[in-house]
Design a protein around this motif. Sequence first.
Motif, PDB file in Angstrom:
ATOM      1  N   PHE A  89       0.841  -1.209   0.000  1.00 54.69           N
ATOM      2  CA  PHE A  89       0.000   0.000   0.000  1.00 54.69           C
ATOM      3  C   PHE A  89       0.875   1.258   0.000  1.00 54.69           C
ATOM      4  N   SER A  90       1.886   1.287   0.873  1.00 53.26           N
ATOM      5  CA  SER A  90       2.754   2.471   0.958  1.00 53.26           C
ATOM      6  C   SER A  90       3.572   2.660  -0.319  1.00 53.26           C
TER       7      SER A  90
ATOM      8  N   GLY B  95       2.376   2.099  -3.263  1.00 56.15           N
ATOM      9  CA  GLY B  95       1.452   2.406  -4.347  1.00 56.15           C
ATOM     10  C   GLY B  95       0.926   1.199  -5.095  1.00 56.15           C
TER      11      GLY B  95
ATOM     12  N   THR C  14      -1.617  -0.952  -4.942  1.00 56.92           N
ATOM     13  CA  THR C  14      -2.875  -1.142  -4.213  1.00 56.92           C
ATOM     14  C   THR C  14      -3.527  -2.496  -4.503  1.00 56.92           C
TER      15      THR C  14
ATOM     16  N   LYS D 122      -8.811   3.111   2.624  1.00 56.48           N
ATOM     17  CA  LYS D 122      -7.911   4.068   1.971  1.00 56.48           C
ATOM     18  C   LYS D 122      -7.659   3.679   0.512  1.00 56.48           C
ATOM     19  N   ILE D 123      -7.564   2.365   0.258  1.00 56.95           N
ATOM     20  CA  ILE D 123      -7.387   1.901  -1.128  1.00 56.95           C
ATOM     21  C   ILE D 123      -8.598   2.273  -1.967  1.00 56.95           C
TER      22      ILE D 123
ATOM     23  N   GLU E 113     -10.617   4.729  -1.402  1.00 52.68           N
ATOM     24  CA  GLU E 113     -10.579   6.185  -1.596  1.00 52.68           C
ATOM     25  C   GLU E 113      -9.658   6.550  -2.755  1.00 52.68           C
ATOM     26  N   ARG E 114      -8.503   5.901  -2.825  1.00 52.87           N
ATOM     27  CA  ARG E 114      -7.582   6.178  -3.925  1.00 52.87           C
ATOM     28  C   ARG E 114      -8.203   5.838  -5.271  1.00 52.87           C
ATOM     29  N   ASN E 115      -9.035   4.815  -5.261  1.00 51.21           N
ATOM     30  CA  ASN E 115      -9.707   4.405  -6.506  1.00 51.21           C
ATOM     31  C   ASN E 115     -11.018   5.152  -6.732  1.00 51.21           C
ATOM     32  N   ASN E 116     -11.266   6.159  -5.874  1.00 55.56           N
ATOM     33  CA  ASN E 116     -12.480   6.994  -5.987  1.00 55.56           C
ATOM     34  C   ASN E 116     -13.767   6.174  -5.855  1.00 55.56           C
TER      35      ASN E 116
ATOM     36  N   GLU F 172     -16.176   5.702  -3.362  1.00 57.06           N
ATOM     37  CA  GLU F 172     -16.577   6.228  -2.056  1.00 57.06           C
ATOM     38  C   GLU F 172     -17.479   5.253  -1.294  1.00 57.06           C
TER      39      GLU F 172
END
Length: 488
Positions: free
Chosen positions: A290-291, A293, A295, A327-328, A330-333, A335
């Motif tokens: 994750f850190s 990138g 994902t 959080k993953i 969220e990164r992928n939008n 929601e």
Amino acid sequence: MKTLRFTILILLTCSLKASSAQTSVKKDSLVDYVLLKDQQKREDKVIRYIKGFFQNAPLSQLVDKKKAITDTFVKYNLEQRESILYFMESIYQRRLEKLQESQNALVRAIDEAHKSSDHLLLFDYFTHLAFVQTDEGNAIGAVSSYGLAKNEVKNLNDPYLEAVLNVNISDIYYKSGLYSQSLSYLNQAQRLIDDNKINRLNILSLITYNKAENYFRTQNYDSLKVCHEKLFGPKNRTYKLHTYQKRTGYYLTLLKRDYKGAIKQINDLLRDSLYVKGDLEGQMLADAYFSNGQTDSARYMIEKQLNLPSQKNHPEIRYHLYEVLGKIAERNNDEKLAAENFKLALGELKQNIDNLLQVGDKSSQLKINEVQSLYYVNLLRYERERLWMIFAIALAVLAVIVVAIFYRSSRQKRHYEQLLFAAKKQELATINSHEVRKHLSNILGLLDLVKDIETKEELLKIRKHLLYSAEELDKNVKNVSEKLSEMD
């Protein structure tokens, strides 16, 4: 000649077979342990043997080994056989991840050990019960079991076992995220080892490694590095040493934020046959992905961890994993998925907080018990010191009295000697003035009369008186001499 050669050949063949058969017989160490005379040493060795085999051997070997161990116990009529067999069953069920069955067997083992008040077995059983309760996610029960184990350690008065217990208690606080409390117990264990000069390299390695775990969680890079380097020193001996060294190595890499390097290290370790693998590598690998990138890889590892039966009872781990999934998303939008995962994380967090509150209550009670125990120990020490002080004071008073008596006796002796000297002096003066001078005067007077004597009869009469006075004078002079000798 042929017959002789044939006979020699047969003898050589028989001797080779005998020697090969002898070398093929392996000494069963369990039998050696069972036959030990010292009860505490025997029980310690047997328990270690069972734990060592059932925790590390392949599952396919466990059933046959159970039967072999049971037969050995029956054959040699091992004391506490029933209790130890229940313990073995508990370890076996724990390997099968049947935690309730493991706990039930352990409760029976404890009941059997209680019948003979076997404190060493009770210590081992309560400690193992805490391990099972930790696996179940029952941190409250684990703290209680460690408290019971601590009572058994007091009866055993064994600083090494007390140090081991403190290391185990530290693990509960570590898994609950209470890192300062965990380090406190590890420091207590270290002090016990140092103060009692215990040369057990396995526990020194364990303390160092557990401290490293806490320093990693608190992101204390410098202290973690010190522990990592210490694990490569000569004072280390444990079958997990290679694992400890490699794990703290990739911890350092993670704290340096070299996530790519950490991913490579962890994946290499998963292929390392000497490395003792656990669920921890999956969690660390997911965080590193994750850190870094990656994902998709992170999500795959997290979902794999969430499906492990061993993780279902640990809200503190599941909370973190669901949070990373959120959080993953969220990164992928995404929601909606993020909200679902954060909601799951919130539920696990609530459960973890409830557990922490209860652990805090139990640990507070444990601390209170420790303080009370310390109070009673100090009270007993004070009573002993008070008795010694009273004894010392009594001795001092007695010594003063004896000295005073001798001093008074010495003074009285000198006083009586002075009185005796004065009396003898007075006596000598009396003898001198009355006896000695009396006879001396008689002699002088008789000698004076001799000048006027005219007849022989008078001379003889004076001679007689003179002889008498001389003899009396001599007698008194001798008397004076004797008395002077007595005075000296």
